[in-house]
Scaffold this motif. Structure first.
Motif, PDB file in Angstrom:
ATOM      1  N   VAL A 236       0.870  -1.174   0.000  1.00 37.09           N
ATOM      2  CA  VAL A 236       0.000   0.000   0.000  1.00 37.09           C
ATOM      3  C   VAL A 236       0.907   1.224   0.000  1.00 37.09           C
ATOM      4  N   PHE A 237       0.663   2.159  -0.941  1.00 39.18           N
ATOM      5  CA  PHE A 237       1.429   3.402  -0.921  1.00 39.18           C
ATOM      6  C   PHE A 237       0.527   4.521  -0.443  1.00 39.18           C
ATOM      7  N   ILE A 238       0.849   5.085   0.704  1.00 40.53           N
ATOM      8  CA  ILE A 238       0.140   6.242   1.239  1.00 40.53           C
ATOM      9  C   ILE A 238       1.193   7.313   1.488  1.00 40.53           C
ATOM     10  N   SER A 239       1.103   8.381   0.711  1.00 41.76           N
ATOM     11  CA  SER A 239       2.096   9.441   0.813  1.00 41.76           C
ATOM     12  C   SER A 239       2.035  10.109   2.182  1.00 41.76           C
ATOM     13  N   PRO A 240       3.192  10.414   2.757  1.00 41.99           N
ATOM     14  CA  PRO A 240       3.188  11.144   4.028  1.00 41.99           C
ATOM     15  C   PRO A 240       2.678  12.575   3.880  1.00 41.99           C
ATOM     16  N   GLU A 241       2.557  13.074   2.644  1.00 40.26           N
ATOM     17  CA  GLU A 241       2.044  14.427   2.421  1.00 40.26           C
ATOM     18  C   GLU A 241       0.524  14.463   2.238  1.00 40.26           C
ATOM     19  N   CYS A 242      -0.134  13.309   2.193  1.00 38.94           N
ATOM     20  CA  CYS A 242      -1.592  13.317   2.041  1.00 38.94           C
ATOM     21  C   CYS A 242      -2.248  13.645   3.383  1.00 38.94           C
ATOM     22  N   SER A 243      -3.533  13.955   3.332  1.00 39.45           N
ATOM     23  CA  SER A 243      -4.276  14.300   4.535  1.00 39.45           C
ATOM     24  C   SER A 243      -5.341  13.236   4.779  1.00 39.45           C
ATOM     25  N   LEU A 244      -5.263  12.569   5.923  1.00 43.35           N
ATOM     26  CA  LEU A 244      -6.230  11.527   6.272  1.00 43.35           C
ATOM     27  C   LEU A 244      -7.047  11.979   7.476  1.00 43.35           C
ATOM     28  N   GLY A 245      -8.366  11.981   7.336  1.00 43.94           N
ATOM     29  CA  GLY A 245      -9.242  12.331   8.445  1.00 43.94           C
ATOM     30  C   GLY A 245      -9.308  11.207   9.466  1.00 43.94           C
ATOM     31  N   THR A 246     -10.022  11.464  10.540  1.00 46.52           N
ATOM     32  CA  THR A 246     -10.174  10.427  11.559  1.00 46.52           C
ATOM     33  C   THR A 246     -11.170   9.381  11.075  1.00 46.52           C
ATOM     34  N   GLY A 247     -10.951   8.159  11.466  1.00 48.66           N
ATOM     35  CA  GLY A 247     -11.873   7.082  11.128  1.00 48.66           C
ATOM     36  C   GLY A 247     -11.800   6.608   9.688  1.00 48.66           C
ATOM     37  N   VAL A 248     -10.751   6.986   8.956  1.00 49.77           N
ATOM     38  CA  VAL A 248     -10.575   6.466   7.598  1.00 49.77           C
ATOM     39  C   VAL A 248     -10.270   4.984   7.715  1.00 49.77           C
ATOM     40  N   GLU A 249     -10.978   4.174   6.922  1.00 50.12           N
ATOM     41  CA  GLU A 249     -10.836   2.717   6.995  1.00 50.12           C
ATOM     42  C   GLU A 249     -10.314   2.162   5.687  1.00 50.12           C
ATOM     43  N   PHE A 250      -9.421   1.212   5.783  1.00 50.27           N
ATOM     44  CA  PHE A 250      -8.936   0.477   4.625  1.00 50.27           C
ATOM     45  C   PHE A 250      -9.394  -0.965   4.824  1.00 50.27           C
ATOM     46  N   ARG A 251     -10.462  -1.368   4.119  1.00 48.76           N
ATOM     47  CA  ARG A 251     -11.110  -2.653   4.391  1.00 48.76           C
ATOM     48  C   ARG A 251     -10.265  -3.856   4.006  1.00 48.76           C
ATOM     49  N   HIS A 252      -9.716  -3.888   2.828  1.00 47.00           N
ATOM     50  CA  HIS A 252      -8.836  -4.975   2.385  1.00 47.00           C
ATOM     51  C   HIS A 252      -7.576  -4.321   1.846  1.00 47.00           C
ATOM     52  N   PRO A 253      -6.686  -3.899   2.736  1.00 43.65           N
ATOM     53  CA  PRO A 253      -5.591  -3.020   2.319  1.00 43.65           C
ATOM     54  C   PRO A 253      -4.501  -3.739   1.534  1.00 43.65           C
ATOM     55  N   VAL A 254      -4.667  -3.754   0.222  1.00 47.36           N
ATOM     56  CA  VAL A 254      -3.611  -4.216  -0.673  1.00 47.36           C
ATOM     57  C   VAL A 254      -3.788  -3.475  -1.999  1.00 47.36           C
ATOM     58  N   GLY A 255      -2.690  -3.035  -2.557  1.00 46.85           N
ATOM     59  CA  GLY A 255      -2.722  -2.367  -3.850  1.00 46.85           C
ATOM     60  C   GLY A 255      -3.327  -0.977  -3.839  1.00 46.85           C
ATOM     61  N   ILE A 256      -3.419  -0.344  -2.688  1.00 49.60           N
ATOM     62  CA  ILE A 256      -3.985   1.003  -2.585  1.00 49.60           C
ATOM     63  C   ILE A 256      -2.868   2.027  -2.818  1.00 49.60           C
ATOM     64  N   VAL A 257      -3.164   3.063  -3.615  1.00 51.04           N
ATOM     65  CA  VAL A 257      -2.204   4.133  -3.867  1.00 51.04           C
ATOM     66  C   VAL A 257      -2.890   5.457  -3.554  1.00 51.04           C
ATOM     67  N   ILE A 258      -2.315   6.232  -2.635  1.00 51.75           N
ATOM     68  CA  ILE A 258      -2.843   7.550  -2.276  1.00 51.75           C
ATOM     69  C   ILE A 258      -1.700   8.551  -2.419  1.00 51.75           C
ATOM     70  N   GLY A 259      -1.843   9.479  -3.359  1.00 50.82           N
ATOM     71  CA  GLY A 259      -0.794  10.434  -3.701  1.00 50.82           C
ATOM     72  C   GLY A 259      -0.632  11.570  -2.720  1.00 50.82           C
ATOM     73  N   ASP A 260       0.346  12.437  -3.024  1.00 51.08           N
ATOM     74  CA  ASP A 260       0.781  13.509  -2.132  1.00 51.08           C
ATOM     75  C   ASP A 260      -0.323  14.431  -1.634  1.00 51.08           C
ATOM     76  N   GLY A 261      -1.067  15.049  -2.509  1.00 51.76           N
ATOM     77  CA  GLY A 261      -2.006  16.091  -2.109  1.00 51.76           C
ATOM     78  C   GLY A 261      -3.420  15.621  -1.861  1.00 51.76           C
ATOM     79  N   VAL A 262      -3.656  14.323  -1.849  1.00 57.95           N
ATOM     80  CA  VAL A 262      -5.000  13.784  -1.641  1.00 57.95           C
ATOM     81  C   VAL A 262      -5.472  14.108  -0.231  1.00 57.95           C
ATOM     82  N   ALA A 263      -6.749  14.465  -0.101  1.00 61.44           N
ATOM     83  CA  ALA A 263      -7.339  14.728   1.209  1.00 61.44           C
ATOM     84  C   ALA A 263      -8.555  13.834   1.388  1.00 61.44           C
ATOM     85  N   LEU A 264      -8.498  12.934   2.367  1.00 61.56           N
ATOM     86  CA  LEU A 264      -9.624  12.072   2.712  1.00 61.56           C
ATOM     87  C   LEU A 264     -10.228  12.600   4.000  1.00 61.56           C
ATOM     88  N   SER A 265     -11.509  12.925   3.981  1.00 62.41           N
ATOM     89  CA  SER A 265     -12.190  13.439   5.173  1.00 62.41           C
ATOM     90  C   SER A 265     -12.519  12.301   6.130  1.00 62.41           C
TER      91      SER A 265
END
Length: 173
Positions: A54-83
Motif C-alpha cells: 500500500v502506498f500512502i504518501s506522508p504528504e496526504c491528509s487523512l481524516g479520523t476514522g478512515v478505513e482500509f477494508r482490504h488493504p492491498v494495492g492502494i495508492v494515495i498520492g501527495d495532495g489527496v485529502a480524505l475526510s
C-alpha cells in the motif's frame, strides 16, 4: 488511555488481521507528520509500502476514522485529502491525473462518509462530495455531488440519495 483500552488495541494489533496493523503504522506516520519529523514519516510510508503493498504518501491528509477494508494495492498520492469516515477497498488509486500535478496541487478531495469500492481510480483536482459511493472499477475524473453514486468508465452519476424534500432523484449523465 485506560489499561483495558490499551490491551484491546494490542489484541487487535496482534490478532485482528491486516487493517489494525496498517492503522498502527498510519498513526505512527501521522504522529511523525504532526511533530515535523518528515524524514521519519517518509520512512514509515516506505515501510507501509513494503509490508502491506500500500502506498500512502506522508504528504496526504487523512481524516479520523478512515478505513482500509482490504488493504492491498492502494495508492494515495501527495495532495489527496480524505475526510473523516472514508472507507477505501483494495486496489484503489487516488492521485494526480498527469505528470507534474504535485507542483500544481491537482489532487482529489474526498468528502466525509464516502465509500470507494475495489479498483476505483479517482484522479485530478476534483471534489467527491459527502456520503458518496464510488463503484468498483469506476474511473472518476469529474466532481461528484454530495450523496451521489458514480459508476463506470468514465464514471457517471447513476443515483443521488433522497433530497431534503424526501424524493429520490435518479438521473444519468
Amino acid at each position: 488511555m485506560a489499561l483495558r483500552q490499551r490491551l484491546g488495541k494490542i489484541r487487535r494489533y496482534l490478532f485482528g488481521g491486516v487493517s489494525p496493523r496498517l492503522h498502527a503504522h498510519l498513526d505512527m506516520m501521522r504522529w511523525c507528520q504532526r511533530r515535523g519529523h518528515l524524514r521519519l514519516a517518509r520512512w514509515v510510508s516506505r515501510r507501509i509500502q513494503l509490508k502491506f503493498s500500500v502506498f500512502i504518501s506522508p504528504e496526504c491528509s487523512l481524516g479520523t476514522g478512515v478505513e482500509f477494508r482490504h488493504p492491498v494495492g492502494i495508492v494515495i498520492g501527495d495532495g489527496v485529502a480524505l475526510s473523516d469516515g472514508v472507507v477505501v477497498y483494495q486496489g484503489v488509486t487516488l492521485g494526480g491525473a498527469r505528470q507534474g500535478d504535485a507542483g500544481r496541487n491537482n489532487y482529489p478531495q474526498v468528502g466525509a462518509g464516502t465509500v470507494i469500492f475495489a479498483g476505483a481510480v479517482i484522479v485530478g483536482g476534483i471534489r467527491i462530495g459527502t456520503g458518496c459511493t464510488i463503484g468498483a472499477n469506476a474511473v472518476v475524473t469529474q466532481d461528484v455531488p454530495d450523496g451521489a453514486t458514480a459508476v463506470g468508465v468514465p464514471a457517471r452519476i447513476v443515483l443521488k440519495r433522497p433530497s431534503e424534500s424526501g424524493h429520490t432523484i435518479h438521473h444519468m449523465q
